[in-house]
Scaffold this motif. Structure first.
Motif, mmCIF file in Angstrom:
data_model
loop_
_atom_site.group_PDB
_atom_site.id
_atom_site.type_symbol
_atom_site.label_atom_id
_atom_site.label_comp_id
_atom_site.label_asym_id
_atom_site.label_seq_id
_atom_site.Cartn_x
_atom_site.Cartn_y
_atom_site.Cartn_z
ATOM 1 N N SER A 267 0.856 -1.185 0.000
ATOM 2 C CA SER A 267 0.000 0.000 0.000
ATOM 3 C C SER A 267 0.888 1.229 0.000
ATOM 4 N N TYR A 268 0.533 2.191 -0.827
ATOM 5 C CA TYR A 268 1.344 3.394 -0.980
ATOM 6 C C TYR A 268 0.607 4.638 -0.499
ATOM 7 N N GLY A 269 1.400 5.604 -0.077
ATOM 8 C CA GLY A 269 0.911 6.950 0.144
ATOM 9 C C GLY A 269 1.558 7.852 -0.874
ATOM 10 N N TYR A 270 0.856 8.914 -1.256
ATOM 11 C CA TYR A 270 1.352 9.832 -2.277
ATOM 12 C C TYR A 270 1.458 11.248 -1.723
ATOM 13 N N ARG A 271 2.543 11.899 -2.095
ATOM 14 C CA ARG A 271 2.801 13.291 -1.701
ATOM 15 C C ARG A 271 2.862 14.125 -2.973
ATOM 16 N N ILE A 272 1.915 15.026 -3.137
ATOM 17 C CA ILE A 272 1.825 15.850 -4.338
ATOM 18 C C ILE A 272 2.364 17.238 -4.000
ATOM 19 N N VAL A 273 3.442 17.625 -4.657
ATOM 20 C CA VAL A 273 4.097 18.901 -4.381
ATOM 21 C C VAL A 273 3.973 19.802 -5.600
ATOM 22 N N GLU A 274 3.308 20.921 -5.429
ATOM 23 C CA GLU A 274 3.188 21.904 -6.494
ATOM 24 C C GLU A 274 4.454 22.754 -6.543
ATOM 25 N N LYS A 275 4.956 22.981 -7.743
ATOM 26 C CA LYS A 275 6.138 23.833 -7.890
ATOM 27 C C LYS A 275 5.767 25.277 -7.545
ATOM 28 N N ARG B 1 1.688 24.457 -3.149
ATOM 29 C CA ARG B 1 0.980 23.722 -2.106
ATOM 30 C C ARG B 1 1.400 22.253 -2.064
ATOM 31 N N ILE B 2 1.176 21.638 -0.927
ATOM 32 C CA ILE B 2 1.517 20.226 -0.734
ATOM 33 C C ILE B 2 0.274 19.483 -0.252
ATOM 34 N N VAL B 3 -0.062 18.410 -0.952
ATOM 35 C CA VAL B 3 -1.192 17.565 -0.584
ATOM 36 C C VAL B 3 -0.684 16.143 -0.408
ATOM 37 N N THR B 4 -1.006 15.525 0.705
ATOM 38 C CA THR B 4 -0.621 14.141 0.968
ATOM 39 C C THR B 4 -1.870 13.285 1.075
ATOM 40 N N ILE B 5 -1.913 12.223 0.265
ATOM 41 C CA ILE B 5 -3.043 11.295 0.268
ATOM 42 C C ILE B 5 -2.498 9.903 0.565
ATOM 43 N N LEU B 6 -2.913 9.357 1.680
ATOM 44 C CA LEU B 6 -2.394 8.064 2.118
ATOM 45 C C LEU B 6 -3.371 6.947 1.819
ATOM 46 N N GLY B 7 -2.826 5.770 1.502
ATOM 47 C CA GLY B 7 -3.655 4.586 1.391
ATOM 48 C C GLY B 7 -3.952 4.021 2.761
ATOM 49 N N ASP B 8 -4.601 2.862 2.799
ATOM 50 C CA ASP B 8 -4.907 2.212 4.073
ATOM 51 C C ASP B 8 -3.596 1.833 4.765
#
Length: 324
Positions: free
Chosen positions: A147-155, A207-214
């Protein structure tokens, strides 16, 4: 930038919550939508939103449990009939096996897509996508299955041209404004020499958005959520259910709070809510969490969360992005 929650339930669809699907709406930033997990019935949820399937350019799958992927074959097939063509491909990121699941489903059902799919099956942690506007990083979590978590980083955005300042100095508008915005030094008709750098405001921090899986509570969640403007964390269980959460490889609301606090996240959104928590019980999850972390919210289906820029004058934290 907005997050729209198309499904916020855990395990199986319920009357008040569909299973997991999250849309990161980047219409102003890149005229696109990114989906994170596509649980059963996601295309039905999309029909009740303003999302256009052909705007979905990327799908990020956290793990291969059915409540996170059973909606993929239907969504991908329907997308072919909703304005998509060979010029609108889609890229799907996820654990090894996601390609086989999709291709088997489409093959057995004799479904034919009108657009190509690019698969990125994750084998290593780190940056999985990057262009001039965004970077996406992935790390493994603790769920018994990969299971992965994702970190989305806007430049960061370049500073804006300070037009009022130019007008005050009686610098006429026209092509010269474009040169100054590019930071060039310009000689004006009256002989004055002006440097564009003097008329550019401060860069706007992305901005930074983090979306985690289970996941169980894990240090990788903290790393992914470092200084995030928004952290999306599962909350399958509530206060006092830590042992139960651990035995099922999930988290409680208070464990999610611990992650948010350790990461220095600004806002915590709780999702993947068990069907046991309905109505007032769901609000109790939020109340319990708020006793430890003020800016926390239990989301519901179709809720849209705005992710505003941080005001430049209020920037006090370091620019450390916690790069993996």
């Amino acid at each position: 930038m907005q997050l729209e929650f198309l499904g916020t339930g855990a395990g199986q669809p319920a009357k008040s919550r569909n299973v997991t699907a999250i849309a990161l709406r980047l219409l102003d930033e890149r005229n696109a939508v990114w989906l994170f997990d596509v649980g059963e019935g996601t295309q039905h949820q999309i029909l009740r939103s303003n999302i256009r399937p052909r705007k979905v350019e990327k799908i990020f799958i956290t793990h291969l449990h059915g409540d996170h992927i059973f909606g993929l074959p239907g969504f991908l097939s329907s997308r072919s009939f909703q304005g998509s063509d060979e010029h609108e491909p889609i890229t799907i990121y996820g654990p090894k096996g996601i390609k086989r699941f999709i291709e088997t489903s489409l093959s057995v059902s004799e479904s034919h897509l009108t657009y190509p799919i690019e698969y990125v099956e994750l084998t290593n942690e780190g940056t999985v996508f990057e262009d001039k506007t965004f970077a996406v990083e992935a790390m493994k979590l603790d769920h018994g299955i990969t299971s992965y978590g994702y970190r989305i980083v806007e430049k960061d955005h370049a500073g804006e041209l300070q037009v009022d300042k130019l007008k005050t100095m009686q610098i006429p508008s026209g092509p010269v404004y474009g040169k100054l915005k590019r930071g060039e030094t310009v000689t004006l008709p009256d002989g004055r020499v002006v440097n564009g750098a003097d008329f550019i405001g401060q860069p706007q921090k992305g901005r930074i958005v983090t979306i985690l899986g289970d996941t169980r509570k894990t240090q990788n969640s903290v790393i992914l959520g470092k200084n995030a403007d928004v952290l999306v964390h599962e909350s399958t269980y509530g206060k006092g259910e830590g042992k139960l959460a651990r035995s099922h490889h999930h988290s409680t609301n208070l464990q999610a709070v611990e992650v948010a606090k350790q990461a220095g996240a600004k806002k915590l959104l709780l999702t993947h809510i068990s069907a046991r928590y309905v109505g007032k019980l769901a609000m109790e999850l939020e109340k319990q969490a708020r006793e430890e972390f003020e800016n926390v919210h239990v989301v519901h289906d179709f809720e849209v969360i705005e992710i505003p820029f941080e005001h430049v004058e209020e920037t006090k934290v370091s620019d450390d992005r916690g790069t993996l």
